[in-house]
Design an enzyme around this catalytic site. Sequence first.
Site, short mmCIF file in Angstrom:
data_model
loop_
_atom_site.label_atom_id
_atom_site.label_comp_id
_atom_site.label_asym_id
_atom_site.label_seq_id
_atom_site.Cartn_x
_atom_site.Cartn_y
_atom_site.Cartn_z
N ASP A 174 -3.09 4.78 -2.48
CA ASP A 174 -4.22 5.31 -1.74
C ASP A 174 -4.58 6.70 -2.24
OD1 ASP A 174 -5.89 4.88 0.79
OD2 ASP A 174 -4.95 6.79 1.25
N GLU A 210 -6.14 3.98 -6.36
CA GLU A 210 -7.46 4.22 -5.79
C GLU A 210 -7.86 5.65 -6.14
OE1 GLU A 210 -9.72 4.09 -1.47
OE2 GLU A 210 -7.79 5.09 -1.67
N HIS A 265 -11.10 -2.95 2.51
CA HIS A 265 -11.09 -2.55 3.92
C HIS A 265 -11.97 -1.34 4.20
CE1 HIS A 265 -8.21 0.02 1.91
NE2 HIS A 265 -8.21 0.83 2.95
N ASP A 266 -12.45 -0.67 3.16
CA ASP A 266 -13.28 0.52 3.33
C ASP A 266 -14.75 0.28 3.01
OD1 ASP A 266 -11.23 2.23 4.14
OD2 ASP A 266 -10.76 2.86 2.11
N ASP A 292 0.85 -1.19 0.00
CA ASP A 292 0.00 0.00 0.00
C ASP A 292 0.89 1.24 0.00
OD1 ASP A 292 -2.52 1.39 0.17
OD2 ASP A 292 -3.26 -0.29 1.37
#
Length: 569
Positions: free
Chosen positions: A206, A265, A338-339, A98
Site C-alpha cells: 500500500d 501501489e 477497492h479504491d 496486503d
Amino acid sequence: MSETWWKSAVVYQIYPRSFADSDGDGIGDLRGIIDHLDHLKELGIDVVWLSPIYASPHDDNGYDISDYRAIDPLFGTFDDFDELLAGLHARGIKLVMDLVVNHTSDEHPWFVESASSLDNPKRDWYWWRPARDGHRPGEHGAEPNNWGSFFSGPAWQLDPATGEYYLHLFSRKQPDLNWENPEVRDAVYDMMNWWLDRGVDGFRMDVINFISKVVELPDGEVPAGKLFGEGYPFFGQGPRIHEFLHEMHERVFAGRADSTLTVGEMPGVSVEQARLFTDPARGELDMVFQFEHVDLDHGPGGKWDHRPASVLDLKRNLTMWQEGLADVGWNSLYWNNHDQPRVVSRFGDDGPEHRGASAKALGTVLHLMRGTPYVYQGEELGMANVPFDSIDDFRDIETLNHYAEAVDIQGLDAADVLAALRRTSRDNARTPMQWSDAPAAGFTTGTPWIDANPDHVHVNAAAEVADPDSVFAHYRRLIDLRHRSSVVADGDFTPVLADHPQIFGYRRALGGRQLLVLANLTGEVARYDTAELDTWRDAAFALGNLPDSPARGVSGALEPWEALVFELG
C-alpha cells in the site's frame, strides 16, 4: 518455478469485508471466502490478493492496522486463515497479502509507546514535530507544515499529552511510520518474513512510494482554490525510496523471488520511475500499480472534479506504459480495485443495452496487453456503480470527510457534491459481491454493513456462471487465452489504428505467432480503414464478445462495444 511465473498469471483481489459473510453479522469473513473458492477456480485465476484482515479499529476499513500478526475477529481466526491458505494452494492458487507499512493505526502498540512520552525509545518510530515557530500547540496555523491529508483536513494531529504533532497522510488514526529509523525497517522486515514463513506468496504494498520523506518536511505549494499545501513532492518517490525497497528485497525476498509476487501501489509514479522500480537487475519490485489511466477523468480539482476521458486519452496513456516498460520492467494491468469506481460505469456503459458488451470489451483490451492483469471482485460479473440516494448511504471515510469539508467549510452545493460522490466514491467498489438475486445479493443472511446494489437482481454470479454469453464466461476465456498463449505473456506490443477516436487496437507478436486485438470502446458503430490490417484478412478468429463476432472478421466496421481477437501463425 520460473522467477517470471507471474507474467502469465492473473490476480483476483478480494475485499474481505464485502466478499461473502458466513455468519450473518453483515460483514464478510474468511469462512465466506472459503465457501466460494470454487468460484475462483472456475474463473481460472492464479493468485488472490487479500485486502487487510489484520487486527484494526477499522477507521479506514482495515488499512489502519493495530497488530500485523493478528487476524481481526471480524474476519475469523488463524485456523480459518490456515484453511483458506490450504484451500487456495490445493487449487493451484497463490495468496498475496496486503502490506500497509507507510502507517499504522494509532492503536498499534508501537504508536501507543511512541506517544507515551517525549523520550520513549519508540518516539522516533513516527514523525513527531513541535508546533510551528511563533505558535502555541493547537493554535490555528501551528501545524509543523502546511500539508493536507488525503482524507481532508491537515496532515498533522496534535497530541495533547506531549504537546507535539504527529504526521498522518491519511486519517488522523493512521500515523505515518518513520522509515528513517532502522528499527522500524527491521520490525517491518521481520513481520514480512513471518508471514512468508507461514506460507503466503507475496505482498501488495500500500502506497509504498510514500515511505521515504524529505526529513525537513518543508511546506508545499498551495494550489489555487485549495486549503492546504501540496506535500507530494516531499514524500512521493522520496530520497531514499530505492534504498529502502532494495533493502527490503535483500532482507525479505532474496532466495524466495522465484515463487513470490511483489507489487507496489505507487500514486503519481511515472514511466521512467516505474522502469527503475521494476528493473529485475535492481532487486526492488516485480511490478507497480500506476495511476495515470485512472486519473484521466479527474479535472483540475482532483478526483471529485470529473471530466470525461476519451478513448484516445485512454489508449494513448496505456500505450505509453506498454512501450515505456517494453524492454525493462513489467506492467500491472487493472481497471478496478477497492479504491476505484466500477469501470463499466466509468469508461463503459452500464445501461441495460450495452453493459455486458462494454464490460467484455474493456476486459479484452486490458487482459491481452503485456503485463499481469488484476480482476477486482465483481468485475468478472460486470458490477456497476451504485445509485446512492443520500450521504447516509456512504461508509467510506474519504467520502464522508470530503462531503463535510466541501459542504460545511467550502459552502458547495450539497446536491452537486453528492453527484460527484456517486460517480467517484470508493464505496462504489465496496458494496457486497453479488452472488445471487436473493436479499443482500446473497452476500449475507443478516443486514449488510453497506447496502447491496439494487441491480443484483439481474447482475449476479448465479445467473452468469451458467451462461456461456455472460461477462463471467468472457473473462474465463480471456484468462484461458493468456494461460495457453505465450504471445499474450511474452509478446511485444504494437498499436494499430493509433489515431482512431473509437477503436483501441494493438498487435502482439512473439516469433512467428501474432494476436490482433480490436475493440470499439463506444456506443456507436466504428468504421476503420482495413489497409493497415491487410495481412489479417484471413487470420483465424480467436475471441469475440458478441454472439455473431466469429462471422465478422477484419471487415472495416465494429459494432458498438464490439471486441475481436485474431490469431496468425
